[in-house]
Motif scaffolding. Sequence first.
Motif, PDB file in Angstrom:
ATOM      1  N   GLU A  43       1.213  -0.977   0.012  1.00  0.00           N
ATOM      2  CA  GLU A  43      -0.029  -0.130   0.017  1.00  0.00           C
ATOM      3  C   GLU A  43       0.667   0.848   0.277  1.00  0.00           C
ATOM      4  OE1 GLU A  43      -3.062  -0.057   3.138  1.00  0.00           O
ATOM      5  OE2 GLU A  43      -2.309   2.017   3.208  1.00  0.00           O
ATOM      6  N   THR A  71      -3.887   6.034   1.435  1.00  0.00           N
ATOM      7  CA  THR A  71      -4.975   7.864   1.824  1.00  0.00           C
ATOM      8  C   THR A  71      -5.560   8.393   0.656  1.00  0.00           C
ATOM      9  OG1 THR A  71      -2.171   7.799   2.802  1.00  0.00           O
ATOM     10  CG2 THR A  71      -3.643  10.037   3.133  1.00  0.00           C
ATOM     11  N   PRO A  92      -8.504   5.447   4.752  1.00  0.00           N
ATOM     12  CA  PRO A  92      -8.539   5.837   6.400  1.00  0.00           C
ATOM     13  C   PRO A  92      -9.690   6.355   7.146  1.00  0.00           C
ATOM     14  CG  PRO A  92      -7.443   7.754   6.009  1.00  0.00           C
ATOM     15  CD  PRO A  92      -7.481   7.080   4.805  1.00  0.00           C
ATOM     16  N   PHE A 133      -9.089   2.029  11.503  1.00  0.00           N
ATOM     17  CA  PHE A 133      -7.797   2.886  12.101  1.00  0.00           C
ATOM     18  C   PHE A 133      -8.200   3.248  13.207  1.00  0.00           C
ATOM     19  CE2 PHE A 133      -6.010   6.520  10.317  1.00  0.00           C
ATOM     20  CZ  PHE A 133      -4.368   6.853  10.658  1.00  0.00           C
ATOM     21  N   GLY A 160      -2.607   0.594  12.346  1.00  0.00           N
ATOM     22  CA  GLY A 160      -2.591   1.520  12.801  1.00  0.00           C
ATOM     23  C   GLY A 160      -1.997   1.095  14.452  1.00  0.00           C
ATOM     24  N   GLY A 161      -1.107   1.594  14.561  1.00  0.00           N
ATOM     25  CA  GLY A 161      -0.760   1.391  15.997  1.00  0.00           C
ATOM     26  C   GLY A 161       0.413  -0.137  16.114  1.00  0.00           C
ATOM     27  N   ILE A 162       0.204  -1.353  14.686  1.00  0.00           N
ATOM     28  CA  ILE A 162       0.145  -2.730  14.624  1.00  0.00           C
ATOM     29  C   ILE A 162       1.970  -2.754  14.493  1.00  0.00           C
ATOM     30  CG2 ILE A 162       0.071  -4.923  13.689  1.00  0.00           C
ATOM     31  CD1 ILE A 162      -2.782  -3.822  13.111  1.00  0.00           C
ATOM     32  N   SER A 182       3.851  -0.268   9.022  1.00  0.00           N
ATOM     33  CA  SER A 182       4.675   0.334   8.226  1.00  0.00           C
ATOM     34  C   SER A 182       6.236   0.185   9.511  1.00  0.00           C
ATOM     35  CB  SER A 182       4.843   2.029   8.944  1.00  0.00           C
ATOM     36  OG  SER A 182       4.476   2.506  10.513  1.00  0.00           O
TER      37      SER A 182
HETATM   38  O1  LIG Z   1      -2.056   6.725   5.356  1.00  0.00           O
HETATM   39  C1  LIG Z   1      -3.058   6.601   5.554  1.00  0.00           C
HETATM   40  O2  LIG Z   1      -3.868   6.368   5.253  1.00  0.00           O
HETATM   41  C2  LIG Z   1      -3.145   5.797   7.078  1.00  0.00           C
HETATM   42  O3  LIG Z   1      -4.128   5.522   6.945  1.00  0.00           O
HETATM   43  C3  LIG Z   1      -2.098   5.516   7.908  1.00  0.00           C
HETATM   44  C4  LIG Z   1      -1.456   4.326   7.865  1.00  0.00           C
HETATM   45  O4  LIG Z   1      -2.782   3.096   7.970  1.00  0.00           O
HETATM   46  C5  LIG Z   1      -0.502   4.437   9.087  1.00  0.00           C
HETATM   47  O5  LIG Z   1       0.279   5.421   9.105  1.00  0.00           O
HETATM   48  C6  LIG Z   1       0.392   2.758   9.069  1.00  0.00           C
HETATM   49  O6  LIG Z   1      -0.239   3.043  10.902  1.00  0.00           O
HETATM   50  P1  LIG Z   1       1.380   2.419  11.291  1.00  0.00           P
HETATM   51  O7  LIG Z   1       1.610   0.780  11.027  1.00  0.00           O
HETATM   52  O8  LIG Z   1       0.852   2.785  13.124  1.00  0.00           O
HETATM   53  O9  LIG Z   1       2.345   3.490  10.831  1.00  0.00           O
END
Ligand SMILES: O=C(O)C(=O)C[C@H](O)[C@H](O)COP(=O)(O)O
Length: 215
Positions: A43, A71, A92, A133, A160-162, A182
């Motif tokens: 993604e 996004t 998101p 999310f 998100g936060g995983i 990420s």
């Molecule tokens: O950009 C987007 O469309 C989003 O929804 C944000 C991402 O899904 C998160 O940034 C990933 O989350 P982390 O793994 O916590 O970094």
Amino acid sequence: MSLPDPSFLLARAPVVPVVTVPSVAAGVKLARALVDGGLPLIEVTLRTAPALEAIAAIAAEVPDAIVGAGTVTRPELVEKSIAAGARFLVSPGCTEALLEAFAEAPVPVLPGCATASEAMRLHAMGFAVLKLFPAESVGGASLLKSLAGPLPDLRFCPTGGIGPDNVGTYLSLPNVLAVGGSWVCPNEAVNAGDWDRIVTLSKAAAMLPRPHFPG
Ligand SMILES: O=C(O)C(=O)C[C@H](O)[C@H](O)COP(=O)(O)O
């Protein structure tokens, strides 16, 4: 008419890397590292200027990658992403206009939601696989467990936060098909061109079990 089903895509890997590309060239190298590590779904967030061009380059140059756009927050990005070569779309959250565009999209879509009401509304529109999310902030695995009872037909891709410490808990939930994150492509590794590290992180993620995965 039913909408394209994201389940088939999510069957390909337990983790969808959420990548933010600093350049087209880095995006292609990053995609190669993720695919080499066993994570074909990628993604690419539309958060940086080269994102759409990077999607096109990955689609052209990394044949084993299944590249999508993340996004996707505005309706015009749906067409642009697909024109660039995105094979799936992720948001998101949702607006009316975005949902109208998603409903017409010829590729699978993971619309974002954070509550039972949002999930119910998306389901009523025909979306049965949703992004939760920001997963950890809105209740995480506990929220997903609570949603499974009243909303048994919905499946989720929490994001998100995983990370390595909590991914196993998410993947053990029957209503989770895969997770996004990420952590397999940290910015410092991308900026340093440390593709070996990304291959290593991807390999670990690709081997994570999904005990309840259908088939
Ligand atoms: O950009 C987007 O469309 C989003 O929804 C944000 C991402 O899904 C998160 O940034 C990933 O989350 P982390 O793994 O916590 O970094």
